[in-house]
Scaffold this motif. Structure first.
Motif: not given
Length: 218
Positions: A182-187, A189-200
């Motif tokens: 469960r927490w692995a999925f949360v982690a 998601a955090v990494f994924g949104i960091c990648g989105v921030a780089m795309q933005a």
């Protein structure tokens, strides 16, 4: 903070920059977003095991999961259609697809049930596919065709190596710690949104690359 700066960057993406700067920023965003997306993709490879072992999912639920990918293609067409002939919508399309697709994952530690996890993955798949065409168009605009293959190959190789190590590590982690997925999925998601921030933060080059001059034969 980083995401706010990235969203501000979307509003100023039409600034005139040297071609090399478009290339460098897009190359960095492609590699970093690929690496940041890999933890979730590694978890998806273990999803049937998680559903069966931890959530006691039925055969029907696991079978439904296999149908999500082809069905998601139909729904993703509606999301990607918004960018048709509208280059000013390319980056917002990518960013919001990346954010929306990962938001439900943050509730996994508190929301139980196989159907919720399946719904999270279905939503991620829909928006991952929906934002793909816009991201590919940005890459075509910012990276010259002669360099595109090399950049794609580098990002793919790095992501593949990362994914291989993650799959091994996550498998051992899930075996030894019940419910840690469960927490692995949360982690992830955090990494994924960091990648989105780089795309933005990627500026978009609206002018096409000029072809190299043809030398005249005298």
């Amino acid at each position: 903070m980083i995401l706010n700066q990235g969203l501000f960057q979307m509003k100023t993406q039409s600034q005139d920059l040297p071609p090399s700067e478009y290339y460098q920023k897009t190359r960095t965003a492609l590699i970093s977003s690929s690496l940041c997306s890999e933890p979730l993709l590694a978890l998806l490879s273990l999803l049937p095991l998680i559903l069966r072992k931890d959530l006691q999912a039925t055969i029907f639920q696991i079978s439904f999961l296999t149908m999500v990918k082809p069905l998601s293609y139909l729904f993703s067409l509606y999301w990607s259609y918004a960018t048709k002939e509208r280059r000013d919508r390319l980056l917002p399309n990518v960013v919001w697809a990346g954010i929306i697709s990962r938001l439900p994952l943050f509730l996994l530690p508190w929301v139980d049930g196989a159907w919720y996890l399946i719904g999270c993955i279905a939503l991620y798949t829909v928006f991952f596919r929906g934002g793909g065409p816009a991201w590919m168009e940005i890459l075509k605009l910012n990276i010259p065709s002669k360099d595109r293959g090399r950049v794609f190959s580098l990002a793919s190789v790095l992501a593949y190596v990362e994914g291989s190590f993650l799959a091994i590590g996550l498998g051992a982690l899930l075996d030894n710690h019940e419910g840690i997925w469960r927490w692995a999925f949360v982690a992830s998601a955090v990494f994924g949104i960091c990648g989105v921030a780089m795309q933005a933060r990627v500026p978009i080059r609206y002018k096409k690359f000029s072809p190299p001059p043809v030398k005249s034969v005298s």
